[in-house]
Design a protein around this motif. Structure first.
Motif, short mmCIF file in Angstrom:
data_model
loop_
_atom_site.label_atom_id
_atom_site.label_comp_id
_atom_site.label_asym_id
_atom_site.label_seq_id
_atom_site.Cartn_x
_atom_site.Cartn_y
_atom_site.Cartn_z
N ILE A 46 37.60 31.30 21.67
CA ILE A 46 38.64 31.91 20.82
C ILE A 46 40.02 31.75 21.45
CG2 ILE A 46 39.52 34.12 19.96
CD1 ILE A 46 36.60 34.94 19.50
N LEU A 47 40.13 32.00 22.74
CA LEU A 47 41.43 31.89 23.40
C LEU A 47 41.96 30.46 23.40
CD1 LEU A 47 41.07 34.29 26.49
CD2 LEU A 47 42.29 34.71 24.34
N ASN A 48 41.05 29.50 23.34
CA ASN A 48 41.47 28.09 23.29
C ASN A 48 41.69 27.60 21.86
OD1 ASN A 48 41.49 27.61 26.08
ND2 ASN A 48 39.30 27.16 26.12
N SER A 49 41.56 28.51 20.89
CA SER A 49 41.72 28.14 19.49
C SER A 49 43.08 28.59 18.97
CB SER A 49 40.61 28.77 18.64
OG SER A 49 40.85 30.16 18.46
N GLN A 52 43.58 33.65 18.06
CA GLN A 52 43.26 34.25 19.35
C GLN A 52 43.01 35.76 19.30
OE1 GLN A 52 46.85 32.85 21.38
NE2 GLN A 52 45.55 31.56 22.67
N LYS A 53 43.59 36.45 18.34
CA LYS A 53 43.57 37.91 18.40
C LYS A 53 42.19 38.56 18.29
CE LYS A 53 48.38 38.88 17.46
NZ LYS A 53 49.42 39.35 16.54
N ALA A 55 39.88 38.01 20.04
CA ALA A 55 39.38 38.12 21.41
C ALA A 55 39.42 39.57 21.89
CB ALA A 55 40.21 37.24 22.35
N GLN A 167 48.22 34.29 16.90
CA GLN A 167 48.36 33.97 18.31
C GLN A 167 48.77 35.20 19.11
OE1 GLN A 167 48.12 30.53 19.89
NE2 GLN A 167 46.77 30.62 18.11
N ALA A 173 46.86 36.54 26.74
CA ALA A 173 45.66 35.70 26.80
C ALA A 173 45.11 35.63 28.22
CB ALA A 173 45.99 34.30 26.29
N TYR A 177 41.43 36.98 29.50
CA TYR A 177 40.54 36.07 30.22
C TYR A 177 40.18 36.65 31.59
CZ TYR A 177 38.87 31.86 32.59
OH TYR A 177 38.11 30.96 33.30
#
Length: 228
Positions: A46-49, A52-53, A55, A167, A173, A177
């Protein structure tokens, strides 16, 4: 910024083909702690997409799985309590006092996440510290994300209209992570108990010698609002 799932990949390389202990505690502890690893993989995706929220919500469920897995492994007294836990019948007794007469009565209620964290603290103070920090610093905000729905509006550049933004900032982010890595490392350090002692020894050394330094290096290289 791109995020990786090296921690979970290296762990699965160790666990591939290994036989889980067949005790009830081991089987279900593994399922819960393995969910922590799976959630980490999903959070990285998800964070790489471009969206992102969500996540935030995933990290909340990852935390719940970690707490329940740790509690099941460290605190469940016997198979009977484990079965009650699996059937959502694992309750605790609370004492209530009457304000008018002062008499006390006992009433059973659900064992809350906070109750489980406190019980974990009687077995592992280091784990309790990490879980308590997260609970106090993040839980209310993450509940708001989960229950209020994912409608995130940022002001448009013309100041007259709103536009939906999926985003989050690079700082946020990195923070998500980092937290997910921390929870995953905690899960890995305990998941070896579901296998033989050689696997437990190997995974704990990986956490100490590889994963902890990796996370420390990541945190030192990125601005995050909260360091565990």
């Amino acid at each position: 910024m791109k995020f990786n799932n090296t921690i979970t990949n290296e762990t699965r390389d160790v666990l591939y083909g290994m036989q889980i202990n067949q005790e009830l505690r081991s089987v279900y502890t593994f399922q819960l702690l393995n969910t922590v690893l799976q959630n980490h993989d999903a959070l990285v995706t998800i964070l790489n997409s471009s969206i992102q929220k969500p996540a935030y919500i995933l990290l909340r469920t990852q935390f719940e799985s970690l707490v329940k897995g740790m509690w099941l492994h460290l605190c469940a007294k016997d198979d009977e309590q484990i079965v009650k836990f699996l059937n959502n019948k694992d309750k605790i007794q609370s004492i209530y006092s009457c304000n008018s007469c002062g008499s006390e009565s006992s009433q059973s209620r659900e064992r809350s996440l906070q109750n489980r964290i406190k019980e974990i603290g009687t077995k592992r103070k280091d784990v309790h510290k990490c879980l308590s920090q997260f609970k106090s610093a993040y839980w209310q905000a993450f509940n708001a994300y989960t229950h209020a729905g994912l409608t995130f509006l940022d002001k448009g550049i013309d100041g007259e209209r709103d536009m939906v933004s999926d985003q989050i900032s690079e700082c946020q982010a990195a923070e998500l992570y980092s937290l997910s890595c921390k929870f995953t490392i905690l899960a890995i350090s305990e998941i070896g108990n579901c296998f033989d002692n050689d696997i437990l020894y190997q995974l704990r050394h990986m956490c100490k010698d590889t994963f902890d330094p990796y996370l420390k290096d990541f945190n030192s290289s990125n601005v995050t609002a909260f360091q565990l």
